[in-house]
Design a protein around this motif. Sequence first.
Motif, short mmCIF file in Angstrom:
data_model
loop_
_atom_site.label_atom_id
_atom_site.label_comp_id
_atom_site.label_asym_id
_atom_site.label_seq_id
_atom_site.Cartn_x
_atom_site.Cartn_y
_atom_site.Cartn_z
N VAL A 1 0.83 -1.21 0.00
CA VAL A 1 0.00 0.00 0.00
C VAL A 1 0.86 1.26 0.00
O VAL A 1 0.59 2.23 -0.72
N THR A 2 1.93 1.26 0.81
CA THR A 2 2.78 2.44 0.91
C THR A 2 3.36 2.83 -0.44
O THR A 2 3.28 3.99 -0.86
N ARG B 217 -7.29 -2.54 2.27
CA ARG B 217 -6.48 -1.50 1.62
C ARG B 217 -5.90 -2.01 0.30
O ARG B 217 -5.87 -1.29 -0.70
N ASP C 180 -8.73 -2.28 -2.25
CA ASP C 180 -9.04 -0.96 -2.80
C ASP C 180 -8.00 -0.52 -3.82
O ASP C 180 -8.33 0.08 -4.85
N LEU C 181 -6.73 -0.81 -3.53
CA LEU C 181 -5.66 -0.46 -4.46
C LEU C 181 -5.87 -1.19 -5.79
O LEU C 181 -5.70 -0.60 -6.87
N ARG D 75 0.41 3.06 -3.66
CA ARG D 75 -0.44 4.25 -3.78
C ARG D 75 0.31 5.43 -4.41
O ARG D 75 -0.24 6.14 -5.25
N GLU D 76 1.54 5.62 -4.00
CA GLU D 76 2.30 6.72 -4.61
C GLU D 76 2.55 6.44 -6.08
O GLU D 76 2.46 7.34 -6.93
N GLU E 290 -8.56 0.49 -7.78
CA GLU E 290 -8.10 1.75 -8.36
C GLU E 290 -7.19 1.50 -9.56
O GLU E 290 -7.24 2.23 -10.56
N ARG F 156 2.56 -1.39 -13.70
CA ARG F 156 1.39 -1.40 -12.82
C ARG F 156 0.58 -2.69 -13.00
O ARG F 156 0.09 -3.27 -12.03
N LEU G 3 0.65 4.81 -8.03
CA LEU G 3 -0.62 5.02 -8.73
C LEU G 3 -0.86 6.50 -9.00
O LEU G 3 -1.34 6.88 -10.08
N GLU G 4 -0.52 7.35 -8.05
CA GLU G 4 -0.69 8.79 -8.24
C GLU G 4 0.21 9.29 -9.37
O GLU G 4 -0.20 10.12 -10.18
#
Length: 422
Positions: free
Chosen positions: A368-369, A405, A408-409, A372-373, A412, A390, A375-376
């Motif tokens: 997740v750490t 979490r 959800d990732l 998420r970055e 997304e 990805r 993905l942004e």
Amino acid sequence: MGLAERRKMLGYSQEGLAHTLGVDRTTVGRWETGRTVPQPGLRPRLAKLLQVGLSELNTLVSQLTVYAEGTDRQPSGSDHHGSGDTDDMIRREFLRVITVTGTLTSLTPTDAQALAEATQRGASEDFTRMNSHLWQVYQLARSKSSVQPVVHDQLLTLTRALEGRSDAEAGALCRAAGDLFQLAGELAFDNSRYTDAAASYTLAASASREARSYDLWACALVRHAYIGMSGKQYKEAAGVLSAAEKIAKRGDGALSTRYWVASVQAEAYAGMGQLTACERALDEAQKVVDHSSTTATGGWLRFDGSRLMEERGARYLELGRLDLAETALTDALKQRALANGQSFRRRGAVLTDLAVIGAKRYDPDQVVTFGREALELARASSSGYVARRRRGLRAELGPLNRDARVADLGVEIDALTTSQQT
């Protein structure tokens, strides 16, 4: 911004826009390439859907039409020799011209001397400067596809410039074409259009061979090898790289071509599970750090060893050596070039690899750490390169989906992948 870019920005697929307007999807495709224009009765609705004024839409459509007519060869509906788009037309036209003017293989020493002189003057010098500028724009652009229209124009102009040139002049222009077709291939590859990329790299290699520009030729083959590796055809890619290695040995010793070849060979060896060969190739590539290049290329060769740390990490990850991979990737993130706000593609790829390591270790916090970055950054860059990494991460998430979490990732990632494909 073109019609296609505007459509994508507003979330429409070609099918969705066509359905709303009551036309066929191929009609929308022809509008976006400038081969036809929207009928006057459709324009008010199209402008409203695209959230532009009618005058703005009319101006944009006129520009696209002028561009398409400038090719002198508008693809017809019965033309199935390739994709039928502007890229394909340019490639076919270039092949025709290079077939007519490609007499460079029989150059005499006197002609070869004239070729060297021709590269320093006239049209070829202008193309070299423009190509160098386009590579710089490509490297700096967050959205690589934004460079594509001007590359199209430059390729078309270059192809026309080849008409009626002498052998020496044609040779200099072929060198410029070998450069520019590599950039066109990079644009296609970054957009996951592998067939178009392969065609562009093949033409780049052909033009470079005609110009007897060995380093340029070798680089075209290296880029071609990436297409095979994107499909996990590592053995085939290794064969292409072996040819590139031999050609690079005939090139300019002041350039770093041979070290770039070694770096990409390491990737092929990692894909084949050959740890020793991979490390040997990486060590060979590392020698570029002590190599001082004295010759500028303008952009088609940028290998200076600055990416070796992240590449070494990616190779170890592929080989299943997670501890070695994590150390190399963590060190790579400390480099200034990968600092937050710098290269979205490179930083995004490293973060994705670190998230993959977390998935392989069943560590949801790490996934997740870093995920998420990454993905942004993927949202900001729209890079096909990052998208491929990805998708690799997405495939690793299954065993961890019980963690909300991570689930959800995954959702997304799927949503972003869908939005960037339409």
